[in-house]
Enzyme design. Structure first.
Site, PDB file in Angstrom:
ATOM      1  CB  ILE A  20      -0.921   0.017   1.244  1.00 39.00           C
ATOM      2  CG1 ILE A  20      -1.657  -1.315   1.393  1.00 39.00           C
ATOM      3  CG2 ILE A  20      -1.891   1.177   1.201  1.00 39.00           C
ATOM      4  CD1 ILE A  20      -2.430  -1.726   0.176  1.00 39.00           C
ATOM      5  CD  GLU A  21       2.538   3.711   3.746  1.00 38.43           C
ATOM      6  OE1 GLU A  21       3.050   4.647   3.121  1.00 38.43           O
ATOM      7  OE2 GLU A  21       1.662   3.887   4.606  1.00 38.43           O
TER       8      GLU A  21
END
Length: 468
Positions: free
Chosen positions: A139-140
C-alpha cells in the site's frame, strides 16, 4: 533297688535319647542353630516361593504430537497469520477491482516483495503482530524500496525525514536509513507497536500510521464528546486515510484467495533470500556489485540506502543474495587495487562549475550528471559534490549532513484538513454509509511556491502523497 532300677531304666533311656537330640547340629556345619525340643520338632517344608503379582502394563507415554513441517510457500505462512477482522464495504470491493484489473502491476509488486518478504514476516511473527502488516508496503510503496514521494517520504515504509530520525533512521549525504530495508522495517514495526499500544486497536493504529497519531486522537476525542463510536469506520478523516485500510484489506483478500480474483500468485519460497554483510572499508557501489557478480541495478535495488556512488564504512551494511556472499568476500579479499574512485568536494565562495570540473578532469555536463543537478540549476556555496579521486590521492570522504527538506504546503493542508461533513448524534448509520461510499483520493495539485525563470514567475506544482 533292683526293682527301682528296672522301672527307671526305660525312663533313663528316653532321657539319654532326648539329650542326644539336643546336641547343636550346627557344630558340624560351622553355624549355630536354635534348639528345638524333640517332642515338638517337626521338619518344616521348604518355604514356598513368594508369589509375585503380575505387574500391570505401565501406561504408555503420550505420543509426541507430529511436528507439522513448515510450509514451503511463504504466502501459506502469511495466510495462517491473518488475524485482523475482515471488512465488507464498498471501498474494499472497489480496491479489489482496482488491484486485480491490472494483473501485470500486481505481479511486479509481488516480484519485488519476494526479496524482502521473508525477513519482514520473521520480524512480524517475532513481535506477534498480525500478518497483514507484511502487506502494508504494498500500500505504501508497492514494495519498492527506492520509492520517493513529493512529500519527501522515502523507502519501503515511506518515512518522512523527521519521523525517520525519531525512530533511529540515520540520514546524511551518503546514506539514508529510510531506504535501508533492514533498518526501516525495524523502525516501522516499532512505530506500529507504539501506535497499537496507544489506541489498543490495529485499525486505528494503521489510520495513525497514515494520518498521524495526533490527528486520529483528536478525531477520537471529537466522537467521544458527541457520544459517538470511536472505531475506524465511525471517525471523520481525509479521503486518503479513509481509503487506507480498505486498500490493505483488498490486498489481503487477493492474497488469501487469488483464484477468486483470477490472479496467478507467484510462489515465494519460505526461506531467507539475502544475507547481511558488514562493510569494513569504503568501497564504490559499482565495485561492490562487481565483486558480488551481480548486475548493478539489482545490487542497487537491494541496497538503495546508499545515496552516492560510494558506500562509506560506518556501521553500514550491504545486502546480498545468499548465494553471492562467498564470491563477494573472495573477490574482495583478492583485490589489491583502491576500492574507492569517488570523493566529496564542497563548493567554495567564488568557485565556478567550469573550474571545479576542470580540477577533476570532468566536463560541466558530467559534473551535473553525476550529482543529479538540472541544466538550469546553479551551484551554491557549501554544496557538496561528488567528484573523481585522483590517482594515488587519499579520497576525501567527510561526514556530511543530509540536504534539508520541508513538507510542501499542499501536503500539510491535506494532512490537517478533515472532511467537511459534520456528524450529528443519532445519525450513525447514515454517517457510516456516507463514509463507506467515499471515492479513493485523487492526486491533488496545488502551487506551493513561486519561482522565477528568465525573470518570469513560474508556479511549481506538488502532488500530495501518502507518507509518514
Amino acid at each position: 533297688m533292683p526293682l527301682i532300677a528296672r522301672h527307671c531304666l526305660p525312663l533313663l533311656v528316653i532321657l539319654l535319647a532326648a539329650g542326644c537330640a539336643q546336641l547343636p547340629t550346627g557344630e558340624l556345619a560351622g553355624a549355630a542353630t536354635t534348639a528345638v525340643p524333640a517332642a515338638t520338632a517337626t521338619v518344616a517344608p521348604p518355604p514356598a516361593a513368594p508369589q509375585i503379582a503380575e505387574a500391570a502394563p505401565a501406561p504408555s507415554a503420550p505420543a509426541e504430537p507430529a511436528v507439522k513441517a513448515p510450509p514451503t510457500d511463504l504466502w501459506e505462512r502469511i495466510r495462517a497469520g491473518f488475524t485482523m477482522q475482515s471488512m465488507d464495504t464498498d471501498l474494499v470491493r472497489d480496491w479489489e477491482v482496482r488491484y486485480t484489473a491490472k494483473p501485470e502491476y500486481f505481479a511486479r509488486m509481488v516480484e519485488r516483495s519476494s526479496h524482502y518478504l521473508f525477513h519482514i514476516v520473521e520480524e512480524i511473527e517475532r513481535r506477534k503482530m498480525p500478518a497483514e502488516i507484511a502487506l502494508l508496503p504494498m500500500i505504501e510503496s508497492a514494495y519498492n524500496p527506492q520509492a520517493y514521494s513529493k512529500a519527501h517520504a522515502s523507502g519501503l515504509w515511506q518515512f518522512i525525514p523527521a519521523t525517520g530520525q525519531l525512530y533511529g533512521l540515520r540520514q546524511n549525504w551518503w546514506y539514508d536509513g529510510r531506504r535501508d530495508v533492514i533498518a526501516a522495517t525495524s523502525a516501522a514495526l516499532d512505530y506500529l507497536e507504539k501506535l497499537y499500544a496507544q489506541f489498543g486497536d490495529w485499525e486505528l493504529a494503521l489510520a495513525s500510521y497514515n494520518w498521524g497519531e495526533g490527528a486520529v486522537a483528536r478525531a477520537v476525542a471529537r466522537n467521544q464528546a458527541k457520544g459517538l463510536p470511536t472505531d475506524y469506520a465511525s471517525l471523520t478523516m481525509p479521503a486518503e486515510t479513509r481509503n487506507y485500510l480498505p486498500k490493505l484489506m483488498a490486498v489481503k483478500n487477493v492474497i488469501a484467495d487469488p483464484a477468486r480474483f483470477g490472479i496467478q500468485l507467484a510462489s515465494v519460497p519460505n526461506t531467507p533470500y539475502f544475507e547481511i554483510v558488514t562493510v569494513k572499508q569504503h568501497i564504490d557501489v559499482k565495485l561492490a556489485a562487481k565483486f558480488a557478480e551481480m548486475p548493478l541495478d539489482e545490487f542497487k535495488f537491494l541496497n538503495p540506502a546508499h545515496n552516492k556512488q560510494v558506500i562509506k564504512a560506518y556501521a553500514e551494511t550491504i545486502v546480498l543474495p545468499r548465494d553471492k556472499v562467498a564470491v563477494f568476500q573472495s573477490n574482495l579479499a583478492n583485490h589489491d587495487q583502491p576500492l574507492v574512485s569517488w570523493q566529496a568536494h564542497t563548493v567554495k565562495h567564488g568557485e565556478k562549475p567550469e573550474k571545479i570540473a576542470a580540477k577533476y578532469g570532468m566536463s560541466v555536463t558530467q559534473l551535473k550528471q553525476v550529482n543529479n543537478i538540472g541544466s538550469n540549476n546553479n551551484f551554491r556555496v557549501g554544496q557538496p559534490l561528488l567528484v573523481p579521486v585522483k590517482a594515488g590521492v587519499e579520497p576525501n570522504l567527510p561526514d556530511l549532513p543530509a540536504a534539508p527538506v520541508s513538507l510542501p504546503k499542499a501536503y500539510k493542508a491535506a494532512r490537517s484538513k478533515n472532511a467537511k461533513r459534520n456528524i450529528k448524534a443519532g445519525s450513525k448509520p447514515a454517517v457510516k454509509q456516507a463514509v463507506a461510499k467515499r471515492k479513493p483520493a485523487k492526486t491533488a495539485k496545488a502551487p506551493v511556491r513561486t519561482a522565477t525563470r528568465n525573470g518570469k514567475p513560474v508556479s511549481t506544482l506538488v502532488a500530495t502523497q501518502s507518507s509518514r
